[in-house]
Design an enzyme around this catalytic site. Structure first.
Site, PDB file in Angstrom:
ATOM      1  CD  GLU A  88     -14.724 -21.447  18.469  1.00 44.34           C
ATOM      2  OE1 GLU A  88     -15.115 -22.603  18.172  1.00 44.34           O
ATOM      3  OE2 GLU A  88     -15.282 -20.413  18.058  1.00 44.34           O
ATOM      4  CB  SER A 346      16.479  33.173  -2.881  1.00 42.51           C
ATOM      5  OG  SER A 346      16.115  34.228  -3.744  1.00 42.51           O
TER       6      SER A 346
END
Length: 687
Positions: A88, A346
């Site tokens: 680029e 429980s």
């Protein structure tokens, strides 16, 4: 030939004017650049929730639905950076935002071909375009990009500019930035890429839609091949590497972003929406293993059911995994059941026994009665409807008997139990604003899986609580001791003696199961020497699941979770030095047998009891005989009606009286030892 004096003055004047013009032009350019109104240099990025080691658990899209993860060049494969610069903007590190040579080349090509062939844009100019989302086709737009690029170079470092490009570059669809692209196309972070992967990520931003590998694979393949050829010429990769890359398959489908611990990550993001990165205590591999395990646990079960799991390191309080449901696609799957208030059944019994040990009310070898008992108007029953008579406290806990647990709670006081729960860090919700009653011992209150896990962490830690926490930055402090280490160890030792599910080793995990009233909730909680695990199964809407029991459903899942944590569990802690390890015969006299409050004046537990008719009942007999039902006591029995013997020497526990006259009657029963019980009833004919 010598110039005349006038000519020399003219040349000098022209030079001065040229220099002045150039200085003015430079000054204008500097002012023009300095006055540039820059867009925001901190674009919105996807919020990230990470695990304890920095692995991505979940990311959230930015407002317009785009995946855009913040990118740091230091965390991107260096080969990709090198390829990007070569492809680029090969003079990126030497220009100041604009590459004059590239611009001249672009102008020459435009003049020669009559159209724009290449834009001559530098990476900095592309960043300018991406920041402002401006087009590329007009000279006016190009001039704006040049101005912004020059301003960016004046304010930012090259690394900052590169970071912006790597964050904003388009990769097709709603994908922006190299990290999002690597995640979606390759299911990985971009820190280690193959040459083929890096080349594809370099060429995609030029034509992000027409080169999408899932839609246009031939175009993507051709662009990648051309780029690889350039990289060979530039000496970035070898020809052998390029040849291998040409044969590497393209990604044909998008990968989904990770979405681990969805309930937790959504909650944390909602609580801190502006925090870009949240690092949690979660262990991503463990979390990834438990989520499908939770779904498997629901396979073949009620389609309305759900599941929740918490795994915590009880040494630090860090939550290592949390599963809020069996999946978003299940009914109520969006509800985080680790934080939902439910009846604990429980599961509170271990804390009750630990408190009783701590207060000197009982010892694991203490004998306690398991017989039908009324605590005022409260008459609990055992889950299976059976009673074991006199047995050791340790056996009563392992069998999860209700009568002994309620008797101990009565001796402690229900408020003491609630205070201990809250001191452990658990949230509790009582059914009304009144003082807690004895029903809390059997689950008559609301608690969360988080809260219960904290209770069991407290026992696992020797009685000292520590808060659960989910964020790595949190440093919780230990709380005040709830029970002594000796009492906590005794409970853990009892629970480790429970028979584990089939195929699991005995004595490695201290655990307890529970089932709430009506089979609405099934629980299993347990711990080894380092980890505490909590499991819940039920329906999010609170309706019953008939036949669901904690021991049958939740316990196997609990042990499967421990297997996922580590194949070998961490050994439970050894007994503290002050633990009293003796048989019942060697206990001090007050600890040999538990006697509830008022026991001195209460009838003996073995005394005969009239279970039908109940005291105070009104019966519609209509001249029919009445059958009495007896329990306990020693036959033969004598039955008296209003003080007069009516049956003598009865040995059965169902005795039929002749028809009773209308009105009130007192019925008494006396056994062979002289112990007795009586009820007063009303008799009325059928209307």
């Amino acid at each position: 030939m010598r110039r005349s004096r006038a000519a020399r003055i003219g040349i000098l004047t022209a030079a001065v004017l040229l220099v002045a013009g150039l200085v003015g032009l430079v000054g204008f350019a500097r002012t023009w650049v300095a006055d540039t109104q820059l867009p925001s240099l901190t674009p919105a990025t996807s919020a990230e929730v990470l695990d304890a080691d920095g692995r991505l658990l979940r990311a959230f899209t930015v407002e317009d639905g785009r995946w855009r993860l913040s990118a740091d060049p230091e965390r991107v494969d260096p080969h990709l950076i090198e390829m990007l610069i070569a492809y680029e903007d090969k003079r990126f590190y030497s220009h100041h935002g604009v590459d004059p040579l590239a611009m001249l080349r672009a102008i020459a090509q435009a003049v020669r071909h009559g159209e724009i062939i290449s834009g001559g844009s530098t990476l900095t100019m592309q960043v300018a375009r991406l920041l402002e989302d401006s087009g590329t086709g007009s000279w006016r737009g190009k001039l704006r990009q040049i101005r912004v690029a020059l301003a960016l170079e004046a304010q930012l470092s090259k690394a900052d500019i590169l970071s912006l490009y790597l964050t904003l570059a388009p990769y097709g669809g709603n994908i922006e930035g190299v990290r999002a692209a690597a995640r979606i196309w390759f299911d990985k972070e971009p820190d280690r890429l193959t040459p083929a992967q890096a080349a594809l990520l370099v060429v995609l931003p030029q034509s992000p839609e027409s080169r999408r590998p899932d839609r246009h694979p031939e175009a993507a393949k051709a662009a990648r091949a051309a780029a690889l050829t350039r990289f060979v010429r530039a000496g970035i990769i070898t020809k052998d590497d390029a040849d291998a890359a040409l044969h590497e398959p393209l990604p044909r489908n998008r990968h989904a972003f990770p979405a681990l611990a969805p309930h937790l990550t959504a909650r944390l993001h909602h609580e801190s929406p502006d925090t870009p990165v949240l690092r949690t205590t979660i262990n991503a591999p463990l979390q990834a293993a438990l989520e499908p395990l939770a779904q498997q646990a629901l396979a073949g079960r009620d389609p309305q059911s759900s599941v929740a799991i918490i795994v915590a390191d009880h040494q630090t309080g860090a939550v290592l995994a949390t599963v809020g449901s069996g999946g978003w696609d299940r009914p109520g799957g969006f509800v985080d059941m680790t934080r939902a208030l439910r009846s604990p059944g429980s599961t509170l019994k271990p804390l009750i026994y630990a408190l009783a040990f701590d207060d000197g009310l009982a010892h694991p070898e203490t004998l306690i009665d398991d017989r039908p008992t009324a605590f005022g108007s409260y008459a609990p029953q055992n889950f299976d409807g059976m009673y074991r008579g006199e047995l050791r406290v340790s056996e009563a806990l392992q069998l999860s008997l209700n009568i002994p647990a309620v008797a101990l709670t009565e001796a402690l006081g229900p408020a003491r139990l609630i205070a201990a729960l809250r001191q452990s860090g658990a949230q509790t919700a009582l059914p009304n604003s009144d003082a807690p009653g004895l029903a809390v011992a059997l689950g008559g209150l609301g608690m969360t899986l988080e809260g219960l896990t904290q209770v069991y962490m407290t026992l696992a830690r020797g009685g000292t609580p520590i808060p659960l926490h989910y964020l790595a930055e949190d440093t919780p402090r230990e709380g005040r001791e709830v029970v002594r280490a000796a009492s906590a160890w005794q409970v853990g030792h009892i629970l480790a003696g429970l028979m584990p599910p089939a195929g699991q080793p005995l004595g490695k995990i201290a655990y307890k199961t529970g089932t709430s009233y009506g089979h609405r909730d099934t629980w299993a909680l347990g711990f080894d020497g380092r980890y505490t695990v909590g499991v819940w199964l039920g329906r999010p809407d609170g309706t019953p699941i008939p036949g669901a029991f904690g021991a049958d459903v939740a316990a196997p899942l609990l042990f499967d979770v421990f297997q996922r944590i580590a194949p070998q569990s961490t050994p439970l802690s050894p007994p503290p030095s002050d633990v009293l390890l003796v048989e019942n015969a060697a206990l001090p006299a007050p600890l040999k047998r538990f006697r509830p409050r008022g026991a001195t004046f209460a009838p003996h537990a073995d005394a005969p009891k009239l279970t039908f008719p109940p005291d105070g009942a009104t019966l519609l007999l209509d001249s029919a005989p009445l059958t009495l039902r007896l329990r306990d006591g020693a036959p033969p029995f004598t039955v008296l009606l209003d003080g007069r013997p009516v049956i003598i020497g009865a040995r059965r526990r169902e005795v039929t009286l002749p028809p009773l006259a209308t009105g009130f009657a007192t019925i008494s029963v006396v056994d062979s030892t002289g112990r007795s019980d009586r009820v007063r009833i009303g008799v009325t004919p059928t209307p």
